[in-house]
Design a protein around this motif. Structure first.
Motif, short mmCIF file in Angstrom:
data_model
loop_
_atom_site.label_atom_id
_atom_site.label_comp_id
_atom_site.label_asym_id
_atom_site.label_seq_id
_atom_site.Cartn_x
_atom_site.Cartn_y
_atom_site.Cartn_z
N PHE A 165 -1.21 10.57 4.10
CA PHE A 165 -2.60 11.00 4.14
C PHE A 165 -3.46 10.31 3.08
O PHE A 165 -4.67 10.16 3.28
CB PHE A 165 -2.68 12.52 3.95
N PHE A 166 -2.86 9.90 1.98
CA PHE A 166 -3.61 9.13 0.99
C PHE A 166 -4.14 7.84 1.62
O PHE A 166 -5.31 7.47 1.44
CB PHE A 166 -2.73 8.81 -0.22
N PHE A 167 -3.30 7.15 2.38
CA PHE A 167 -3.75 5.93 3.06
C PHE A 167 -4.74 6.25 4.16
O PHE A 167 -5.63 5.44 4.46
CB PHE A 167 -2.54 5.18 3.62
N GLN A 168 -4.60 7.44 4.78
CA GLN A 168 -5.58 7.83 5.80
C GLN A 168 -6.97 7.99 5.18
O GLN A 168 -7.97 7.58 5.77
CB GLN A 168 -5.15 9.14 6.45
N VAL A 169 -7.05 8.57 3.99
CA VAL A 169 -8.33 8.71 3.30
C VAL A 169 -8.91 7.35 2.98
O VAL A 169 -10.12 7.11 3.10
CB VAL A 169 -8.17 9.57 2.03
N VAL A 170 -8.06 6.41 2.54
CA VAL A 170 -8.53 5.04 2.26
C VAL A 170 -9.09 4.41 3.53
O VAL A 170 -10.14 3.74 3.50
CB VAL A 170 -7.38 4.19 1.69
N VAL A 171 -8.42 4.63 4.66
CA VAL A 171 -8.90 4.10 5.94
C VAL A 171 -10.24 4.73 6.30
O VAL A 171 -11.15 4.04 6.80
CB VAL A 171 -7.86 4.34 7.05
N TYR A 172 -10.40 6.03 6.05
CA TYR A 172 -11.69 6.67 6.31
C TYR A 172 -12.81 6.00 5.51
O TYR A 172 -13.92 5.79 6.02
CB TYR A 172 -11.62 8.15 5.92
N ILE A 173 -12.54 5.69 4.27
CA ILE A 173 -13.55 5.04 3.43
C ILE A 173 -13.91 3.67 3.98
O ILE A 173 -15.09 3.29 4.04
CB ILE A 173 -13.05 4.95 1.98
N ILE A 174 -12.90 2.90 4.40
CA ILE A 174 -13.15 1.58 4.98
C ILE A 174 -13.98 1.71 6.26
O ILE A 174 -14.92 0.94 6.50
CB ILE A 174 -11.82 0.86 5.26
#
Length: 272
Positions: A165-174
């Motif tokens: 989910f940490f990477f999912q949040v990063v993807v949301y920001i991108i």
């Protein structure tokens, strides 16, 4: 005088004690048989109730005539403790909002492609890929782990969720930023269309707003899950233990280990 009351001319009545015992025994056996039949019926009834209680997959909720059957079982009231039920539901709602945003992103990138240059076709194609790929992947890779974590207090599921989910949040920001050529109708791509086509720009700005909400909710819920996790007593050592136990009890791993062991033993025997 009792001797005179008996009629000497009447034949005495023979009373067979064995016949009387047989009648009592038959009645006792009939009673036992009746009790056994009642117990058998009760056991059958309980077995049927247990069979009815077997959990059948109920998600996604598909009609009975549909060729594909549900793949998961989900019941917040039954499986999730009350103190974790609200946060678990919120994670489910986030996944639904995530899926709706990816669908709207397809529409935004389609408008971006039709109103802009032909090079924007890459964004449209990638938006379809993101929708088809990341909708089920998000469900399996971060929603189901957090559901399992709250259901069974699994340290391994918690750590797996945090990692993904940490990477999912990063993807949301991108996606919120909206870099052209990356298949996301974010702020940069939307603002670039204001001078070209205002209607398309407004559509893309709405999608960018959805991506922004996803990113904000992702950060908030990540913190909330982490605060709940700290109260569960989960730890990294427990996660390692659960992982090792899961690997050792896996049938594929067991068969591979036995095959490797037998091969090694055969090799050692042939060398001797």
């Amino acid at each position: 005088m009792s001797g005179f009351d008996d009629n000497p001319f009447v034949e005495p009545v023979d009373v067979n004690p064995f016949q009387a015992n047989a009648s009592v025994g038959a009645a006792s056996l009939a009673k036992q048989q009746e009790e056994l039949e009642k117990k058998a019926a009760e056991l059958e009834r309980k077995e049927q109730e247990l069979n009815k209680r077997v959990k059948e997959n109920n998600w996604p909720p598909l009609p009975n005539f549909f060729p594909v059957k549900p793949c998961f079982y989900q019941d917040f009231e039954e499986e999730i403790p009350e103190e974790y039920r609200r946060i678990c539901r919120r994670m489910y709602y986030l996944w639904m909002f995530h899926s709706a945003t990816l669908f709207l992103n397809v529409l935004g990138c389609l408008a971006y492609f039709t109103a802009g240059s032909t090079t924007h076709g890459v964004d449209f194609g990638l938006s379809i890929l993101w929708f088809v790929l990341f909708t089920p992947v998000a469900f399996v890779c971060w929603y189901r782990p957090v559901y399992k974590a709250f259901r069974s207090d699994s340290s391994f599921s918690f750590f797996f969720f945090f990692f993904v989910f940490f990477f999912q949040v990063v993807v949301y920001i991108i996606q919120t930023v909206g870099i052209p050529g990356w298949g996301n109708s974010g702020w940069i791509a939307a603002i670039s269309m204001i001078q070209v086509n205002l209607a398309v720009a407004v559509t893309m700005l709405v999608v960018a707003g959805f991506f922004t909400v996803n990113a904000m909710l992702g950060v908030i819920l990540l913190k909330m899950v982490h605060s709940k996790y700290r109260r569960t007593g989960a730890s990294f050592s427990k996660a390692q233990q659960e992982f090792s136990q899961g690997v050792l009890t896996n049938r594929t791993f067991q068969s591979a280990a036995s095959t490797a062991a037998s091969s090694a033993a055969q090799g050692a025997f042939s060398r001797n």
